[in-house]
Design an enzyme around this catalytic site. Structure first.
Site, PDB file in Angstrom:
ATOM      1  N   SER A   1      71.775  62.022  -1.847  1.00 33.86           N
ATOM      2  CA  SER A   1      72.995  61.272  -1.569  1.00 33.86           C
ATOM      3  C   SER A   1      72.748  59.825  -1.183  1.00 33.86           C
ATOM      4  O   SER A   1      73.630  58.977  -1.353  1.00 33.86           O
ATOM      5  CB  SER A   1      73.778  61.965  -0.451  1.00 33.86           C
ATOM      6  OG  SER A   1      72.956  62.170   0.688  1.00 33.86           O
TER       7      SER A   1
ATOM      8  N   HIS B   1      75.662  58.451   6.489  1.00 34.20           N
ATOM      9  CA  HIS B   1      75.260  57.884   5.208  1.00 34.20           C
ATOM     10  C   HIS B   1      75.546  56.386   5.198  1.00 34.20           C
ATOM     11  O   HIS B   1      76.425  55.908   5.919  1.00 34.20           O
ATOM     12  CB  HIS B   1      76.005  58.567   4.051  1.00 34.20           C
ATOM     13  CG  HIS B   1      75.473  59.905   3.698  1.00 34.20           C
ATOM     14  ND1 HIS B   1      75.857  61.060   4.358  1.00 34.20           N
ATOM     15  CD2 HIS B   1      74.559  60.299   2.766  1.00 34.20           C
ATOM     16  CE1 HIS B   1      75.217  62.094   3.844  1.00 34.20           C
ATOM     17  NE2 HIS B   1      74.426  61.661   2.876  1.00 34.20           N
TER      18      HIS B   1
END
Length: 268
Positions: free
Chosen positions: A43, A250
């Site tokens: 990711s 993230h």
């Protein structure tokens, strides 16, 4: 009017420098345009957290703001394949992402290893449970990094090299999540934040070592993210987001463009 000798020499040197720089830039642009580039990984490479996801990528959540796409847009390689996928582990890369690689591939980028080491579960444990439970879970992850992850990284790196024997492979690491003694007034304890940062460093060291053993370049993103961790007041990372849990921890779009992109570009 005839230039004085020193002025004439200076002008010649300046002209030569300009021509040299212009020639180097043109040569560099031509070299980049001839590259076949494949972007692999998890990711952090697919761009989760940056938004602007390609609907065709489905659950892989490949973002148009991810560093591989940003690099591609700036350099116009002759071909570009983007197979990085949210949630990917080492086995997912070898099973599902290596199709575009070939003897013609010139450049490969990859982030991988964090999901294998269980960092999503580490963060969930640390957010929901006690400090001692958090630190125990961090230590379990570090043990996995010591005992199991090296072999899994070797499998991925060997598979990449076998399919793309001439490619320059750039392995990128992960940022530290927290600025210690920062602006956060709630959430995890300083002990938990410090343990998580230490685990990130531990993972990065293992990834860098395996990359070097395979002759790959390693690009640390820690320097680029310094001053932009969670609790910094200028974070390039999402903190826990209960409305969109998948984007928690993230990089934001700024983290991709300001953190990952220059780190990758420097390694290329």
């Amino acid at each position: 009017m005839r230039l004085p000798r020193f002025a004439a020499l200076s002008s010649s040197l300046l002209l030569g420098a300009v021509l040299a720089l212009t020639g180097a830039s043109a040569a560099q642009a031509a070299e980049t345009a001839a590259l076949d580039y494949v972007a692999l990984g998890d990711s952090y490479s697919s761009g989760v957290g940056a938004g602007s996801y390609d609907s065709a990528s489905g659950d892989c959540k490949r973002s148009t703001k991810a560093y591989p796409v940003l690099w591609k847009n700036a350099n116009a390689p002759s071909s570009f394949a983007f197979t990085a996928c949210s949630g990917a582990r080492t086995g997912d890369v070898t099973a599902n992402q290596l199709g575009p690689l070939s003897a013609a591939t010139d450049l490969v980028s990859i982030t991988i290893g964090g999901n294998d080491a269980g960092f999503a579960d580490v963060m969930t444990t640390c957010v929901l449970q006690s400090e001692s439970t958090c630190i125990n879970r961090v230590n379990q992850a570090k043990s996995y990094v010591d005992t199991t992850l090296p072999g899994k990284l070797d499998s991925v790196y060997t598979a990449i090299r076998n399919k793309a024997p001439a490619a320059r492979v750039v392995v990128l690491g992960y940022p530290r999540f927290y600025q210690l003694s920062g602006s956060c007034i709630a959430g995890l304890s300083e002990g938990e934040r410090s343990a998580i940062n230490g685990a990130s460093d531990y993972l990065n060291a293992a990834v860098a070592k395996r990359a070097a053993n395979h002759g790959f370049a390693y690009a640390s993103v820690v320097p680029a993210f310094t001053g932009h961790e969670i609790c910094s007041g200028s974070a390039w990372l999402h903190s826990v987001n209960w409305l969109n849990i998948g984007e928690s921890y993230h990089p934001t779009a700024a983290g991709q463009s300001g953190g990952y992109l220059p780190s990758f570009r420097g390694a290329v």
